[in-house]
Design a protein around this motif. Structure first.
Motif, PDB file in Angstrom:
ATOM      1  N   VAL A   3       0.832  -1.208   0.000  1.00 53.04           N
ATOM      2  CA  VAL A   3       0.000   0.000   0.000  1.00 53.04           C
ATOM      3  C   VAL A   3       0.863   1.252   0.000  1.00 53.04           C
ATOM      4  N   SER A   4       1.931   1.261   0.762  1.00 52.31           N
ATOM      5  CA  SER A   4       2.794   2.437   0.805  1.00 52.31           C
ATOM      6  C   SER A   4       3.341   2.748  -0.588  1.00 52.31           C
ATOM      7  N   ARG A   5       3.852   1.744  -1.264  1.00 52.87           N
ATOM      8  CA  ARG A   5       4.391   1.930  -2.619  1.00 52.87           C
ATOM      9  C   ARG A   5       3.301   2.390  -3.589  1.00 52.87           C
ATOM     10  N   ASN A   6       2.129   1.799  -3.488  1.00 57.29           N
ATOM     11  CA  ASN A   6       1.039   2.171  -4.395  1.00 57.29           C
ATOM     12  C   ASN A   6       0.598   3.618  -4.187  1.00 57.29           C
ATOM     13  N   PHE A   7       0.587   4.072  -2.932  1.00 54.64           N
ATOM     14  CA  PHE A   7       0.258   5.480  -2.684  1.00 54.64           C
ATOM     15  C   PHE A   7       1.361   6.396  -3.237  1.00 54.64           C
ATOM     16  N   VAL A   8       2.621   5.989  -3.111  1.00 53.60           N
ATOM     17  CA  VAL A   8       3.717   6.793  -3.670  1.00 53.60           C
ATOM     18  C   VAL A   8       3.569   6.898  -5.185  1.00 53.60           C
ATOM     19  N   LEU A   9       3.331   5.779  -5.839  1.00 54.91           N
ATOM     20  CA  LEU A   9       3.220   5.783  -7.305  1.00 54.91           C
ATOM     21  C   LEU A   9       2.015   6.581  -7.784  1.00 54.91           C
ATOM     22  N   SER A  10       0.864   6.372  -7.155  1.00 57.23           N
ATOM     23  CA  SER A  10      -0.327   7.119  -7.588  1.00 57.23           C
ATOM     24  C   SER A  10      -0.169   8.601  -7.265  1.00 57.23           C
ATOM     25  N   GLY A  11       0.403   8.913  -6.111  1.00 59.84           N
ATOM     26  CA  GLY A  11       0.630  10.310  -5.756  1.00 59.84           C
ATOM     27  C   GLY A  11       1.552  11.000  -6.742  1.00 59.84           C
ATOM     28  N   THR A  12       2.578  10.288  -7.168  1.00 60.08           N
ATOM     29  CA  THR A  12       3.498  10.854  -8.156  1.00 60.08           C
ATOM     30  C   THR A  12       2.794  11.072  -9.489  1.00 60.08           C
ATOM     31  N   GLY A  13       1.906  10.174  -9.855  1.00 57.43           N
ATOM     32  CA  GLY A  13       1.115  10.362 -11.077  1.00 57.43           C
ATOM     33  C   GLY A  13       0.256  11.608 -10.991  1.00 57.43           C
ATOM     34  N   PHE A  14      -0.396  11.805  -9.832  1.00 54.81           N
ATOM     35  CA  PHE A  14      -1.196  13.019  -9.628  1.00 54.81           C
ATOM     36  C   PHE A  14      -0.307  14.262  -9.730  1.00 54.81           C
ATOM     37  N   LEU A  15       0.894  14.190  -9.173  1.00 61.88           N
ATOM     38  CA  LEU A  15       1.801  15.337  -9.192  1.00 61.88           C
ATOM     39  C   LEU A  15       2.214  15.702 -10.614  1.00 61.88           C
ATOM     40  N   VAL A  16       2.536  14.706 -11.408  1.00 64.36           N
ATOM     41  CA  VAL A  16       2.930  14.970 -12.800  1.00 64.36           C
ATOM     42  C   VAL A  16       1.802  15.695 -13.541  1.00 64.36           C
ATOM     43  N   ILE A  17       0.582  15.213 -13.369  1.00 62.18           N
ATOM     44  CA  ILE A  17      -0.561  15.847 -14.044  1.00 62.18           C
ATOM     45  C   ILE A  17      -0.804  17.243 -13.459  1.00 62.18           C
ATOM     46  N   GLY A  18      -0.702  17.390 -12.135  1.00 65.34           N
ATOM     47  CA  GLY A  18      -0.903  18.684 -11.494  1.00 65.34           C
ATOM     48  C   GLY A  18       0.122  19.716 -11.944  1.00 65.34           C
ATOM     49  N   ILE A  19       1.377  19.310 -12.026  1.00 70.09           N
ATOM     50  CA  ILE A  19       2.409  20.229 -12.501  1.00 70.09           C
ATOM     51  C   ILE A  19       2.175  20.564 -13.971  1.00 70.09           C
ATOM     52  N   HIS A  39      -6.406  20.728  -6.442  1.00 72.62           N
ATOM     53  CA  HIS A  39      -6.932  19.422  -6.043  1.00 72.62           C
ATOM     54  C   HIS A  39      -5.988  18.290  -6.454  1.00 72.62           C
ATOM     55  N   LEU A  40      -5.435  18.370  -7.653  1.00 73.47           N
ATOM     56  CA  LEU A  40      -4.487  17.341  -8.098  1.00 73.47           C
ATOM     57  C   LEU A  40      -3.295  17.262  -7.154  1.00 73.47           C
ATOM     58  N   ASN A  41      -2.766  18.435  -6.807  1.00 72.40           N
ATOM     59  CA  ASN A  41      -1.574  18.448  -5.974  1.00 72.40           C
ATOM     60  C   ASN A  41      -1.857  18.146  -4.506  1.00 72.40           C
ATOM     61  N   LEU A  42      -2.986  18.602  -3.984  1.00 70.02           N
ATOM     62  CA  LEU A  42      -3.277  18.378  -2.568  1.00 70.02           C
ATOM     63  C   LEU A  42      -3.984  17.045  -2.315  1.00 70.02           C
ATOM     64  N   LEU A  43      -5.118  16.836  -2.961  1.00 69.57           N
ATOM     65  CA  LEU A  43      -5.856  15.580  -2.779  1.00 69.57           C
ATOM     66  C   LEU A  43      -5.064  14.406  -3.353  1.00 69.57           C
ATOM     67  N   GLY A  44      -4.493  14.631  -4.526  1.00 75.86           N
ATOM     68  CA  GLY A  44      -3.788  13.541  -5.194  1.00 75.86           C
ATOM     69  C   GLY A  44      -2.399  13.307  -4.652  1.00 75.86           C
ATOM     70  N   PHE A  45      -1.533  14.309  -4.740  1.00 74.16           N
ATOM     71  CA  PHE A  45      -0.138  14.112  -4.361  1.00 74.16           C
ATOM     72  C   PHE A  45       0.094  14.166  -2.855  1.00 74.16           C
ATOM     73  N   VAL A  46      -0.239  15.278  -2.229  1.00 77.12           N
ATOM     74  CA  VAL A  46       0.109  15.469  -0.820  1.00 77.12           C
ATOM     75  C   VAL A  46      -0.534  14.407   0.068  1.00 77.12           C
ATOM     76  N   LEU A  47      -1.836  14.209  -0.074  1.00 79.94           N
ATOM     77  CA  LEU A  47      -2.487  13.198   0.768  1.00 79.94           C
ATOM     78  C   LEU A  47      -1.949  11.801   0.497  1.00 79.94           C
ATOM     79  N   SER A  48      -1.747  11.465  -0.761  1.00 77.93           N
ATOM     80  CA  SER A  48      -1.218  10.133  -1.083  1.00 77.93           C
ATOM     81  C   SER A  48       0.158   9.922  -0.457  1.00 77.93           C
ATOM     82  N   MET A  49       1.000  10.954  -0.497  1.00 80.11           N
ATOM     83  CA  MET A  49       2.331  10.817   0.092  1.00 80.11           C
ATOM     84  C   MET A  49       2.268  10.744   1.621  1.00 80.11           C
ATOM     85  N   ILE A  50       1.362  11.492   2.226  1.00 82.81           N
ATOM     86  CA  ILE A  50       1.195  11.399   3.683  1.00 82.81           C
ATOM     87  C   ILE A  50       0.730   9.992   4.057  1.00 82.81           C
ATOM     88  N   PHE A  51      -0.231   9.469   3.306  1.00 76.76           N
ATOM     89  CA  PHE A  51      -0.697   8.104   3.580  1.00 76.76           C
ATOM     90  C   PHE A  51       0.444   7.106   3.381  1.00 76.76           C
TER      91      PHE A  51
END
Length: 125
Positions: A3-19, A39-51
């Motif tokens: 789960v940790s790895r999956n949140f990192v990967l999905s969060g990074t995907g959100f970050l790429v799209i957000g940037i 929303h992409l950067n906060l809901l997608g990236f930041v929260l995913s990385m915190i999780f």
């Protein structure tokens, strides 16, 4: 499921799209997608990385079904919600057109946060 790895990967995907949206807005001078960018950067990236970090710091949390449920209640509904927000902001749909899909996605994401809380209360030691 890691789960940790999956949140990192999905969060990074959100970050790429957000940037990408940030670059588009800066280059075009059109900032109408600023809420989507946020929303992409906060809901997608930041929260995913915190999780992801929480599941790494508290491995007992990551080794549960609750962690798997949390991932599936956060990422896919998050993608749906962000697509709906893009469609709304691009003028493709109206606010009325977001019902019932966006509210269901929001409720699922909230449910994921509740699952995360339950997991933390039970396994974050």
């Amino acid at each position: 499921m890691n789960v940790s790895r999956n949140f990192v990967l999905s969060g990074t995907g959100f970050l790429v799209i957000g940037i990408g949206f940030g670059i588009y807005m800066g280059a075009s001078g059109n900032h109408e997608f600023a809420p989507l960018h946020a929303h992409l950067n906060l809901l997608g990236f930041v929260l995913s990385m915190i999780f992801a970090m929480a599941y790494r710091v508290f491995p007992a949390m990551g080794d549960t079904k609750l962690a798997t449920y949390h991932f599936w209640l956060h990422v896919p509904p998050g993608v749906v919600l962000l697509i709906m927000l893009f469609l709304l902001m691009s003028g493709t749909i109206t606010e009325a057109g977001m019902v019932p899909v966006a509210p269901i996605a929001e409720i699922l994401i909230f449910g994921g946060v509740i699952v995360f809380l339950m997991n933390a209360l039970k396994n974050a030691n």
